[in-house]
Design a protein around this motif. Structure first.
Motif, PDB file in Angstrom:
ATOM      1  N   HIS A 176       0.884  -1.164   0.000  1.00  0.00           N
ATOM      2  CA  HIS A 176       0.000   0.000   0.000  1.00  0.00           C
ATOM      3  C   HIS A 176       0.911   1.199   0.000  1.00  0.00           C
ATOM      4  N   PRO A 177       0.826   2.021  -1.052  1.00  0.00           N
ATOM      5  CA  PRO A 177       1.828   3.081  -1.161  1.00  0.00           C
ATOM      6  C   PRO A 177       1.663   4.159  -0.097  1.00  0.00           C
ATOM      7  N   CYS A 178       2.678   4.962  -0.006  1.00  0.00           N
ATOM      8  CA  CYS A 178       2.701   6.048   0.973  1.00  0.00           C
ATOM      9  C   CYS A 178       2.810   7.336   0.174  1.00  0.00           C
ATOM     10  N   ASP A 179       2.077   8.352   0.578  1.00  0.00           N
ATOM     11  CA  ASP A 179       2.095   9.620  -0.149  1.00  0.00           C
ATOM     12  C   ASP A 179       3.328  10.415   0.286  1.00  0.00           C
ATOM     13  N   GLU A 180       4.345  10.443  -0.600  1.00  0.00           N
ATOM     14  CA  GLU A 180       5.622  11.094  -0.249  1.00  0.00           C
ATOM     15  C   GLU A 180       5.479  12.617  -0.140  1.00  0.00           C
ATOM     16  N   ASN A 181       4.348  13.148  -0.651  1.00  0.00           N
ATOM     17  CA  ASN A 181       4.197  14.610  -0.637  1.00  0.00           C
ATOM     18  C   ASN A 181       3.286  15.121   0.475  1.00  0.00           C
ATOM     19  N   LEU A 182       2.981  14.259   1.397  1.00  0.00           N
ATOM     20  CA  LEU A 182       2.121  14.653   2.519  1.00  0.00           C
ATOM     21  C   LEU A 182       2.677  15.895   3.214  1.00  0.00           C
ATOM     22  N   LEU A 183       1.789  16.749   3.650  1.00  0.00           N
ATOM     23  CA  LEU A 183       2.275  17.940   4.364  1.00  0.00           C
ATOM     24  C   LEU A 183       2.527  17.617   5.834  1.00  0.00           C
ATOM     25  N   GLU A 184       1.761  16.679   6.338  1.00  0.00           N
ATOM     26  CA  GLU A 184       1.947  16.322   7.752  1.00  0.00           C
ATOM     27  C   GLU A 184       3.220  15.504   7.927  1.00  0.00           C
ATOM     28  N   THR A 330       9.035  -1.057  -5.548  1.00  0.00           N
ATOM     29  CA  THR A 330       7.574  -1.036  -5.402  1.00  0.00           C
ATOM     30  C   THR A 330       7.036  -2.424  -5.066  1.00  0.00           C
ATOM     31  N   LYS A 331       7.866  -3.417  -5.309  1.00  0.00           N
ATOM     32  CA  LYS A 331       7.410  -4.792  -5.073  1.00  0.00           C
ATOM     33  C   LYS A 331       8.042  -5.418  -3.843  1.00  0.00           C
ATOM     34  N   ALA A 332       8.931  -4.681  -3.208  1.00  0.00           N
ATOM     35  CA  ALA A 332       9.676  -5.311  -2.106  1.00  0.00           C
ATOM     36  C   ALA A 332       9.374  -4.622  -0.785  1.00  0.00           C
ATOM     37  N   MET A 333       9.574  -5.342   0.277  1.00  0.00           N
ATOM     38  CA  MET A 333       9.339  -4.802   1.623  1.00  0.00           C
ATOM     39  C   MET A 333      10.635  -4.888   2.415  1.00  0.00           C
ATOM     40  N   GLY A 334      11.052  -3.766   2.964  1.00  0.00           N
ATOM     41  CA  GLY A 334      12.271  -3.782   3.769  1.00  0.00           C
ATOM     42  C   GLY A 334      12.012  -4.473   5.096  1.00  0.00           C
ATOM     43  N   LEU A 335      11.044  -3.957   5.814  1.00  0.00           N
ATOM     44  CA  LEU A 335      10.657  -4.547   7.093  1.00  0.00           C
ATOM     45  C   LEU A 335       9.149  -4.372   7.202  1.00  0.00           C
ATOM     46  N   ALA A 336       8.456  -5.494   7.350  1.00  0.00           N
ATOM     47  CA  ALA A 336       6.988  -5.454   7.316  1.00  0.00           C
ATOM     48  C   ALA A 336       6.420  -4.692   8.512  1.00  0.00           C
ATOM     49  N   ALA A 337       5.202  -4.206   8.336  1.00  0.00           N
ATOM     50  CA  ALA A 337       4.548  -3.386   9.368  1.00  0.00           C
ATOM     51  C   ALA A 337       4.508  -4.109  10.707  1.00  0.00           C
ATOM     52  N   HIS A 338       4.876  -3.410  11.742  1.00  0.00           N
ATOM     53  CA  HIS A 338       4.874  -3.992  13.090  1.00  0.00           C
ATOM     54  C   HIS A 338       4.901  -2.870  14.123  1.00  0.00           C
ATOM     55  N   PHE A 359       2.109   4.311  10.225  1.00  0.00           N
ATOM     56  CA  PHE A 359       0.701   4.316   9.841  1.00  0.00           C
ATOM     57  C   PHE A 359      -0.068   5.227  10.778  1.00  0.00           C
ATOM     58  N   LYS A 360      -0.740   6.222  10.184  1.00  0.00           N
ATOM     59  CA  LYS A 360      -1.511   7.159  10.997  1.00  0.00           C
ATOM     60  C   LYS A 360      -2.969   7.022  10.610  1.00  0.00           C
ATOM     61  N   GLU A 361      -3.773   6.743  11.637  1.00  0.00           N
ATOM     62  CA  GLU A 361      -5.214   6.591  11.426  1.00  0.00           C
ATOM     63  C   GLU A 361      -5.753   7.821  10.694  1.00  0.00           C
ATOM     64  N   GLY A 362      -6.530   7.615   9.667  1.00  0.00           N
ATOM     65  CA  GLY A 362      -7.144   8.746   8.952  1.00  0.00           C
ATOM     66  C   GLY A 362      -6.261   9.308   7.855  1.00  0.00           C
ATOM     67  N   ILE A 363      -4.995   8.954   7.837  1.00  0.00           N
ATOM     68  CA  ILE A 363      -4.088   9.470   6.795  1.00  0.00           C
ATOM     69  C   ILE A 363      -3.535   8.314   5.956  1.00  0.00           C
ATOM     70  N   GLY A 364      -3.089   7.272   6.618  1.00  0.00           N
ATOM     71  CA  GLY A 364      -2.429   6.159   5.908  1.00  0.00           C
ATOM     72  C   GLY A 364      -0.955   6.160   6.252  1.00  0.00           C
ATOM     73  N   VAL A 394       3.416   2.715  17.958  1.00  0.00           N
ATOM     74  CA  VAL A 394       3.202   3.159  16.575  1.00  0.00           C
ATOM     75  C   VAL A 394       3.483   2.019  15.590  1.00  0.00           C
ATOM     76  N   LEU A 395       2.561   1.860  14.644  1.00  0.00           N
ATOM     77  CA  LEU A 395       2.736   0.847  13.608  1.00  0.00           C
ATOM     78  C   LEU A 395       3.693   1.419  12.565  1.00  0.00           C
ATOM     79  N   HIS A 396       4.731   0.683  12.255  1.00  0.00           N
ATOM     80  CA  HIS A 396       5.709   1.208  11.298  1.00  0.00           C
ATOM     81  C   HIS A 396       6.270   0.098  10.421  1.00  0.00           C
ATOM     82  N   ARG A 397       6.890   0.527   9.325  1.00  0.00           N
ATOM     83  CA  ARG A 397       7.525  -0.412   8.402  1.00  0.00           C
ATOM     84  C   ARG A 397       8.685   0.315   7.718  1.00  0.00           C
ATOM     85  N   ALA A 398       9.548  -0.445   7.063  1.00  0.00           N
ATOM     86  CA  ALA A 398      10.647   0.190   6.322  1.00  0.00           C
ATOM     87  C   ALA A 398      10.562  -0.233   4.871  1.00  0.00           C
ATOM     88  N   VAL A 399      10.692   0.741   3.989  1.00  0.00           N
ATOM     89  CA  VAL A 399      10.672   0.428   2.555  1.00  0.00           C
ATOM     90  C   VAL A 399      12.096   0.601   2.001  1.00  0.00           C
TER      91      VAL A 399
END
Ligand SMILES: O=C(O)CCC(=O)C(=O)O
Ligand SMILES: [Fe+2]
Length: 473
Positions: A176-184, A330-338, A359-364, A394-399
């Protein structure tokens, strides 16, 4: 607030080049009570084929506590091989790699006995049940060198990423992609800011993660840690295999923890990583005080979570992560969400594009871009339990990316293994009822291993009276 390590601490851990030394320096000079090499008495030798072996062993155990054993059934070839491999290990990096995969499990000598670190879940030598095990003294660490079976090897064998031109099926993820241009973005806390305490509280309640700057850890130390981590990961594949750790071990190479109890240094190697760990644990304690202080708790209220023996005896592992360049990120995962199980994790990430995401509730998924000189503080599940749900892990992952080799160094901080953590209900929320039952870090790790992302749920205190109050609101 000074959080750099003192000169005396550094003296204990600074590495030394023994090979090129022609005399014992003052710092390593001990006054030794001499031993009479011509004594007539000597420790008993027990022949296991002797019919009286049993009574001789009893006598040796009662009178000496030590004996030689012969006719023990261990072939001399095997012993010679052990000596050879041990010498090879100490003469790294020039030594020839072993041709079989090995598992290294760190143990530490305590007084005259050899004691396996409690993290391994093993109690003493006789209870060890590893195939083909041998014991090797690695400086102040005793290493069990277990030659592992093919099927075990299949489970742990790393892949040689460097020579890969496409992501193999076995490593392909749907991301699930992450929006690299997020302002937050996650907050940055300056520890020298007079408002640090309330900013920390806000960051812990709203984000569960923040950057920390002016943390007192020198940039030279951070650079050195990155250099050494990269050095480690760029060792030839076969050589890295030699330092493999088993799934249930968290230990690695380092100096004896008790070095600092002696005025003189010992004839063994130190490690910049030990210094880093001390710095990280000091910083973690400072941050914990600030976090709980922000909720009106005193150091007395929170002393249960701190190592009783002080900073020389840190709790929790240091984890070095390597994310090699990937042909198709885009197809690989560094460290899965945990979420981490720790109270808090202090994370250093190299200055490379794309990185950690939370992962932030309401944002992604929100990217955590590297911030020069900053360390990342993220809250673990034990913090959620201890703060009775006030602070969230906090739920996090590494890409990964296709241009840079990224590394990160995670220092997990938590209470001593056997300490039961109970929600600090003095926090005054939820009518003083604990949301979670008490657990030790060790128990929680077992729950996590079984239930993964549902582990916190499994820790909810299900007593009737609590449930009514908790879930009505
Ligand atoms: O590499 C990273 O940024 C994350 C590392 C991490 O989450 C971990 O080691 O638990
Ligand atoms: Fe993590």
């Amino acid at each position: 607030m000074s959080i750099t390590s003192s000169d005396s601490e550094y003296q204990c851990i600074a590495p030394i080049d023994f090979i090129s030394m022609t005399k014992v320096p003052e710092s390593h000079t001990w006054v030794l009570n001499p031993c009479d090499e011509n004594l007539l008495e000597s420790i008993p030798t027990i022949d296991l084929l002797d019919p009286n072996a049993i009574s001789l062993i009893r006598h040796a155990c009662e009178k000496w506590g030590i004996f030689h054993v012969i006719n023990h059934g261990v072939s001399s070839q095997l012993l010679d091989e052990v000596e050879l491999q041990t010498r090879g290990l100490f003469s790294l990096p020039s030594s020839k790699p072993l041709d079989q995969p090995i598992v290294l499990v760190g143990m530490e000598p305590v007084e005259d006995r050899v004691c396996i670190r409690r993290e391994c879940g093993l109690r003493g030598l006789p209870s060890l049940n590893l195939p083909n095990k041998m014991f090797i003294n690695f400086g102040h660490m005793i290493i069990i060198n277990a030659i592992i079976s093919d099927s075990e090897y299949q489970c742990i064998a790393p892949i040689d990423f460097i020579s890969m031109t496409k992501v193999p099926e076995s490593h392909t993820w749907v991301l699930h992609p992450c929006d690299e241009n997020l302002l937050e973005s996650i907050p940055t806390i300056d520890l020298l800011d007079p408002n640090a305490i309330s900013l920390i509280r806000h960051a812990c309640e709203k984000w569960g993660i923040f950057h920390v700057i002016n943390h007192g850890v020198s940039s030279q130390l951070l650079d050195e840690v990155e250099l050494q981590t990269r050095g480690l990961f760029s060792l030839p594949f076969d050589q890295k295999l030699q330092a493999f750790r088993s799934a249930n071990s968290i230990s690695g190479y380092g100096t004896c923890r008790r070095s600092c109890l002696h005025p003189k240094r010992m004839w063994s190697e130190g490690d910049v990583m030990v210094m880093y760990r001390n710095e990280m644990n000091k910083l973690a304690e400072t941050l914990l005080d600030l976090m709980f202080g922000s909720l009106g708790l005193t150091q007395e209220d929170t002393k249960q979570v701190k190592p009783k023996t002080g900073l020389k005896n840190p709790y929790g592992p240091l984890q070095l992560n390597s994310y090699p360049i990937c042909p198709d990120p885009t197809k690989a995962m560094g460290l899965a969400a945990h979420t981490d199980t720790s109270l808090l994790t202090l994370l250093y990430q190299s200055n490379t594009p794309t990185s950690l995401q939370i992962f932030k509730e309401g944002i992604g998924w929100v990217p955590v871009h590297p911030l020069n000189g900053a360390l990342i503080v993220n809250l673990g599940d034990l913090m959620q339990i201890l703060s009775n749900g006030r602070f969230k892990s906090v739920l996090h992952r590494a890409v990964v990316n296709n241009t840079h080799h990224r590394i990160s160094v995670a220092n997990f901080y938590g209470p001593p293994n056997d300490v039961k953590l109970s929600p600090l209900i003095q926090l005054g929320n939820l009518d003083h009822l604990p949301l979670y039952r008490s657990v030790t870090w060790k128990e929680y790790l077992e729950i996590k291993a079984k239930h993964n992302t549902k582990a916190l749920e499994m820790t909810i205190d299900k007593r009737e009276s609590n449930l009514n109050t908790k879930f009505e609101s």
